[in-house]
Design a protein around this motif. Structure first.
Motif, short mmCIF file in Angstrom:
data_model
loop_
_atom_site.label_atom_id
_atom_site.label_comp_id
_atom_site.label_asym_id
_atom_site.label_seq_id
_atom_site.Cartn_x
_atom_site.Cartn_y
_atom_site.Cartn_z
N ASP A 1 12.36 3.61 5.97
CA ASP A 1 12.87 4.04 5.12
C ASP A 1 11.83 3.52 3.78
N ILE A 2 12.50 4.46 2.84
CA ILE A 2 11.20 3.68 1.70
C ILE A 2 10.57 2.10 1.80
N ASP A 3 11.41 1.80 1.73
CA ASP A 3 11.09 -0.57 1.14
C ASP A 3 10.00 -0.51 1.82
N ALA A 4 10.62 -0.09 3.27
CA ALA A 4 9.89 -0.88 4.43
C ALA A 4 8.01 -0.27 5.16
N LEU A 5 8.21 1.56 4.06
CA LEU A 5 7.30 2.11 4.60
C LEU A 5 6.32 1.63 3.00
N LYS A 6 6.41 1.09 2.08
CA LYS A 6 5.80 0.09 0.82
C LYS A 6 5.59 -1.14 1.62
N VAL A 7 6.37 -1.72 2.19
CA VAL A 7 5.27 -3.52 2.52
C VAL A 7 4.36 -3.20 3.91
N VAL A 8 4.83 -1.84 4.45
CA VAL A 8 3.54 -1.65 5.63
C VAL A 8 2.08 -1.48 5.40
N SER A 9 2.59 -0.31 4.24
CA SER A 9 1.24 0.14 3.61
C SER A 9 1.04 -0.82 2.89
N GLU A 10 1.38 -1.50 2.46
CA GLU A 10 0.54 -2.94 1.77
C GLU A 10 -0.25 -3.78 2.52
N THR B 1 2.87 13.14 5.32
CA THR B 1 1.56 12.99 4.23
C THR B 1 2.21 11.78 3.29
N ARG B 2 3.47 10.61 3.81
CA ARG B 2 4.45 9.98 2.77
C ARG B 2 3.72 8.72 2.91
N ILE B 3 3.03 8.47 4.42
CA ILE B 3 2.21 7.08 4.27
C ILE B 3 0.97 7.26 3.36
N LEU B 4 0.44 8.66 3.00
CA LEU B 4 -0.63 8.84 2.46
C LEU B 4 -0.93 9.01 0.89
N ARG B 5 0.57 8.86 0.85
CA ARG B 5 0.99 8.60 -0.78
C ARG B 5 0.64 6.66 -1.29
N TYR B 6 0.08 5.99 -0.29
CA TYR B 6 1.01 4.84 0.34
C TYR B 6 -0.71 3.97 0.43
N GLY C 1 13.88 -0.93 13.48
CA GLY C 1 12.87 0.50 13.28
C GLY C 1 11.37 -0.84 12.48
N GLY C 2 12.23 -0.59 11.35
CA GLY C 2 11.41 -1.12 9.45
C GLY C 2 11.03 -2.91 10.49
N GLU C 3 11.13 -4.14 11.71
CA GLU C 3 10.96 -5.26 11.36
C GLU C 3 9.95 -4.80 12.61
N LYS C 4 10.11 -3.78 13.71
CA LYS C 4 9.47 -3.48 14.83
C LYS C 4 7.59 -2.89 13.78
#
Length: 254
Positions: free
Chosen positions: A179-188, A208-213, A150-153
């Motif tokens: 997961d939290i690491d992939a979320l940070k990378v995608v958000s960046e 709202t979790r993605i809106l933290r980043y 899922g994270g790779e996609k």
């Protein structure tokens, strides 16, 4: 400059029982440099909005308008909408067996720009984009989305966003399955794209979790095919605490 304007948009979805109205008059303007978060419960029409704008044949625009820099997108085919500057990151990216990531990206870039990118610089651009998304260079040889986590996609979707650099991006639940690491990378990656200052972003999410980043310019609450409330980041924080129940009840009683 990239302004996406949605005006009184009504959309039906094609079902075995016939057309079913989903969107019931959506109005939204996303100006250059803005990030608009669309939040709402399951079945509220958020993904319908994304796919209708992109031109999915299952979603029929019955009235209304969608323009990007003054160009009426509803008059265009899917590929023409992409060339006009529209990008959709799908909630469930499709597997394309036998087509490598490298070939897919180069073909897409050629189709968007009308000419093939220079091989020497393009290879470096792809490698740099993959590195920023924490994907190994060997990722280029894999078939598109086949066997991807899922994270790779989702990281591959944002790689496309960076390389194609459209005028406006609609990101449909980009945080789903991360997961939290992939979320940070995608958000960046999304933040890098938006930081250009002249790009428009629609970010569709349940949580709202993605809106933290990724800090939204505006947050819109979507219920029963309409925008029923809007505000700033504080609205997302309210939704985190109270959920959508009050909006769902209000829509049912309307």
């Amino acid at each position: 400059m990239s302004t996406l304007v949605i005006s009184d948009l009504h959309v039906d979805v094609l079902t075995e029982e016939g057309n079913k109205p989903i969107l019931k008059g959506v109005n939204l303007t996303i100006n250059p440099g803005e990030i608009h978060a669309i939040m709402g419960p399951n079945g509220s029409g958020k993904s319908t909005l994304a796919y209708a704008i992109a031109g999915h044949p299952k979603y029929v625009i019955t009235s209304g308008s969608v323009t990007l820099d003054g160009v009426e997108l509803t008059d265009l085919k899917v590929d023409e909408r992409a060339r006009a500057g529209l990008f959709l990151a799908m909630q469930y990216p499709v597997e394309v067996p036998g087509v490598s990531v490298a070939n897919f990206l180069r073909t897409a870039k050629t189709a968007i720009d009308g000419q093939a990118p220079k091989v020497r610089t393009w290879v470096k651009d792809v490698e740099s984009a993959l590195n920023r998304m924490q994907l190994d260079s060997s990722f280029s040889a894999r078939s598109v989305n086949e066997g991807f986590s899922g994270g790779e996609k989702k990281r591959h979707e944002i790689t496309q966003l960076e390389l194609l650099n459209p005028k406006a991006a609609i990101l449909d639940e980009t945080d789903s399955g991360l997961d939290i690491d992939a979320l940070k990378v995608v958000s960046e990656g999304v933040n890098r794209y938006s930081a250009q200052g002249d790009r428009a972003v629609v970010l569709i999410t349940h949580y709202t979790r993605i809106l933290r980043y990724i800090e939204p310019t505006f947050v819109h609450v979507f219920v029963d095919g309409r925008i029923v409330d809007e505000g700033g980041k504080e609205l997302a924080e309210k939704l985190e605490a109270t959920g959508y129940e009050e909006y769902v009840k209000a829509a049912a009683n309307a």
